[in-house]
Design an enzyme around this catalytic site. Sequence first.
Site, mmCIF file in Angstrom:
data_model
loop_
_atom_site.group_PDB
_atom_site.id
_atom_site.type_symbol
_atom_site.label_atom_id
_atom_site.label_comp_id
_atom_site.label_asym_id
_atom_site.label_seq_id
_atom_site.Cartn_x
_atom_site.Cartn_y
_atom_site.Cartn_z
ATOM 1 N N ASP A 1 -0.701 -4.943 6.028
ATOM 2 C CA ASP A 1 -1.699 -5.805 5.395
ATOM 3 C C ASP A 1 -1.456 -5.980 3.900
ATOM 4 O O ASP A 1 -0.781 -5.174 3.273
ATOM 5 C CB ASP A 1 -3.102 -5.216 5.593
ATOM 6 C CG ASP A 1 -3.202 -3.816 5.020
ATOM 7 O OD1 ASP A 1 -2.234 -3.027 5.187
ATOM 8 O OD2 ASP A 1 -4.220 -3.499 4.394
ATOM 9 N N GLU A 2 -2.000 -7.036 3.372
ATOM 10 C CA GLU A 2 -2.114 -7.275 1.930
ATOM 11 C C GLU A 2 -0.825 -7.028 1.152
ATOM 12 O O GLU A 2 -0.812 -6.285 0.180
ATOM 13 C CB GLU A 2 -3.208 -6.371 1.342
ATOM 14 C CG GLU A 2 -4.591 -6.666 1.899
ATOM 15 C CD GLU A 2 -5.659 -5.823 1.214
ATOM 16 O OE1 GLU A 2 -6.672 -6.414 0.793
ATOM 17 O OE2 GLU A 2 -5.501 -4.591 1.105
ATOM 18 N N VAL A 3 0.256 -7.647 1.574
ATOM 19 C CA VAL A 3 1.504 -7.485 0.833
ATOM 20 C C VAL A 3 1.517 -8.467 -0.340
ATOM 21 O O VAL A 3 1.388 -9.678 -0.158
ATOM 22 C CB VAL A 3 2.720 -7.723 1.747
ATOM 23 C CG1 VAL A 3 4.002 -7.481 0.970
ATOM 24 C CG2 VAL A 3 2.643 -6.815 2.971
ATOM 25 N N HIS B 1 0.816 -1.231 0.000
ATOM 26 C CA HIS B 1 0.000 0.000 0.000
ATOM 27 C C HIS B 1 0.842 1.271 0.000
ATOM 28 O O HIS B 1 0.513 2.248 0.663
ATOM 29 C CB HIS B 1 -0.946 0.013 1.209
ATOM 30 C CG HIS B 1 -2.026 -1.016 1.136
ATOM 31 N ND1 HIS B 1 -3.167 -0.837 0.374
ATOM 32 C CD2 HIS B 1 -2.137 -2.255 1.677
ATOM 33 C CE1 HIS B 1 -3.945 -1.922 0.484
ATOM 34 N NE2 HIS B 1 -3.341 -2.798 1.265
#
Lengths: 551, 551
Positions: free
Chosen positions: B346-348, B286
Amino acid sequence: MAAMGALLKFGALLLAAVAACVAWEDGDVWDYDGHKLKDSDFLALWPLPQKVQSSAVSFQLSASRFQFTHAEGSSAGSDCSILQNAFRRYFDYIFGFTKKDRDQRRRNAAGSEVLELQVAITSPDAECDGFPSLTSDESYELSVDQPSAVLKAPKVWGALRGLETFSQLVYEDAYGARNINKTGVSDFPRFAHRGVLLDSSRHYLPLKVILANLEAMAMNKYNVFHWHISDDQSFPYVSRMFPDLSQKGSYHPYTHVYTPADVKMVIEFARMRGIRVIAEFDTPGHTQSWGFGQKDLLTPCYTGSSPSGTYGPVNPILNTTYDFMAGFFKEISTVFPDAYVHLGGDEVDFSCWKSNPDIQKFMDQQGFGKDYSKLESFYIQRLLDIVSSTDKGYMVWQEVFDNGVKVDALIHVWIWYQGGGYKAELARVTAAGYTALVSAPWYLNIMSYGQDWRDAYKADPCNFTGTDAQKKLVIGGEACLWGEYVDASNLTPRLWPRASAVAERLWSDQGVRDISDAYVRLVQHRCRMVERGIPAEPLFTGYCRHEYSGV
Amino acid sequence: MAAMGALLKFGALLLAAVAACVAWEDGDVWDYDGHKLKDSDFLALWPLPQKVQSSAVSFQLSASRFQFTHAEGSSAGSDCSILQNAFRRYFDYIFGFTKKDRDQRRRNAAGSEVLELQVAITSPDAECDGFPSLTSDESYELSVDQPSAVLKAPKVWGALRGLETFSQLVYEDAYGARNINKTGVSDFPRFAHRGVLLDSSRHYLPLKVILANLEAMAMNKYNVFHWHISDDQSFPYVSRMFPDLSQKGSYHPYTHVYTPADVKMVIEFARMRGIRVIAEFDTPGHTQSWGFGQKDLLTPCYTGSSPSGTYGPVNPILNTTYDFMAGFFKEISTVFPDAYVHLGGDEVDFSCWKSNPDIQKFMDQQGFGKDYSKLESFYIQRLLDIVSSTDKGYMVWQEVFDNGVKVDALIHVWIWYQGGGYKAELARVTAAGYTALVSAPWYLNIMSYGQDWRDAYKADPCNFTGTDAQKKLVIGGEACLWGEYVDASNLTPRLWPRASAVAERLWSDQGVRDISDAYVRLVQHRCRMVERGIPAEPLFTGYCRHEYSGV
């Protein structure tokens, strides 16, 4: 420049009929050298005009020098308040964010500035003092060149649409200066009836909200405000003849009503923008709020052999009902100038009628058996006769057609799923020779996470099985925002730009369907609405140069 | 009156621990005669206090005579700006719609008027000049009687909550006069961490919008503003040390950024309302927007053996990355006073790391094999060490725990469906001894047609399988409004009153779960927010006495 040599030539593209399910042509967009352009090369145009010819040649506009003028020979002059008001409005839109003019130094070399937009109304009667109607001519031709741009339209209604297009063509350059490219536009709507329904019964909508949405409608070339003014929940319309209806049936008799002056203001504000106001007074169902201010209007429901104290639809067996309706709709016919009134007729629940012994007796007398849709038709038929006598045309929800009432009404198709779906219904309605209006795919109150404008955009009113003659009977559609979950707090961002998707479907050529292209333009159009003060919500991540400045 | 004889008696109800998955008691509400009342008898109270004792005895309040005063012996006086500001704010809320005072004639017989609310801060340090924290005492006791009402709280934080409750107890009678009933309230929050996440990266949120939502948060007794300030789409935070981050990574470097003065104002505005500001700078994923202003921060992705020109997550194998993070988070630790910072995690997406030959080499050297979650953990571990050195605690999204990083962090559970769902995740996180925060059922950006506040209301952070000790590790939750589809135009009505449902779940007793009762109160509470200028959307049909006056 080679492009400069090309001459703008438009044929006489007049709107021949009010319906346009049969495509006129392919919505071509080309430059002056004959290169076909992508729609999104015209970032700012929404809804996309029927024909655009553009070039890279740009001119400047100066807030201190630019003028709207009445062309020589125009049938409208400075006493035409519709145009004068529009000039002020569009001047503000175009130069709104400009600081006090200091551009004398930056005056361009002669010949690179648009000094005026000459507006020519070409037919003898400009209709400056008239009301828009279903047959109003909204076509226009726009030619942007230096030193003068020219907007030609047979009537003021087309001029209004052309002014919107002109304002959309103006863009800011890197220095904040206003620019416009050499452009030719020839334009007219695909459908004659392009509406937005707002519901002021489930929640009262303050005047300010209604007016703001009329502004937004004009930005999207909508031409009908369908005012679903009353329903079960409240009756906010102040009737001169039956003041108890709002006195007792509104949420609040002073703060949550529309006075005659309010209604007048809405109608005039809409007229200034070429928007018709069609009032809906939905009966015989959806009328709980009417019952508080009009004795004996509603049917008393029974539990067994005694009245239960609750009420059902309008009581169709009493003469007093029809006396009331005659008086009421006579008033409505004078208050609302439009040639049409919407009479509702949807979702009539028969259970109360079934419970009432007097109704049962009447059914027997009339030979209706147990078919309550015959009773409903009986009521509607008498209501239509009453309204016909006021010289109004009428629109009704599809149930009236479904129940077999035979009348010259506009049938409003709204049910998504039932009876083979709305496409099958459109086929049935038009096969029976009725004129139809489509709302089923455009119930914008229903929403989901993400970009649901795409579904609204993809729907087409003519996408049903039928002959060309049948398709010509589809005269347009309406985006509906029912009021259960919206009021002044959230209505406007929930409606826009989702209703813009419907606006393009109803105005632009049937061939304008490229959704990625639409996305690019709609993002810009949404920011334009925001800059003009409309809190239109974002389509996705990104930003507007000037963000919404309210809370 | 018999009820008058009963004395208000409250035990010393102090908040013993920050977590409250183990119910304290049943949220009883009774009148002075000992009759148990329905919650909705207290129409206006939201979130419902832990204990309320009420009666039908009512007193008036006069705008010209009523005063907030500092009680004798209170540790806070007129130099306590938090209280002084709150007095002004709540005076406006209570008397906002009153016309110029003309009530001298209508003065009540002696003894039927509340002339003052005495505010007593009972602990030696009122914390007037402090910042709220995870361990702040927000408890208070309120006794409304004539001629004086008394609000007692150990700290100003509790006094703020009590002032909100006091203002909610005031109602208008038929004459528009302000009334309040004889009432006793003893209250404290069920959870210590009650947050709202706003995302200023997907769309820039003008300061005005953030402040309006802090106002609304205070009305709902929220105490954490989780500011998801940066993400892929834009980096609006103006860093003193790395100004290029916003100069090059924001939507616009002047109009779409938060300057140091803006950030200060948000923090102070929040402090005045007992709200913590926890900044989130989400890494290593992100972070696309970071890459524009910080050379070599992001991982170059490869196509085959050459760089593709695109970038992935933060590059975890360069020392320059950690030098940058050390400098950056040192600045953050001084700019944001809260003891916690949210580090994201998060969400790598591993695909870019996988494509990069230098990363592959590093993986080999470190013995990570093909397990890129080990590389992520490697990065996070080093980042946590850096942030620890600034004396901050940290929050991270659940992936950091899932990947097995061993640290003393607050684990933020957000994934609804994966790995057995969020309840299973809560069980795992707390079984491992970590403190947890719940957001999975409260992603309010996701919405559906109708009353989806009901689902948010029904969810409970403690509804998972685990021991009492595990449940004590759940310290609260956050309502998240991710920014893909919201900006200044629509954020506030989309968030409220849906976030109010979460607010009651986090403040009130676990036993407060009756949804029809909640509906009745929430309808009133929503109108109160509207009257206070917050465009909270309607729950269903109906009206507010004073509708929203914006567009």
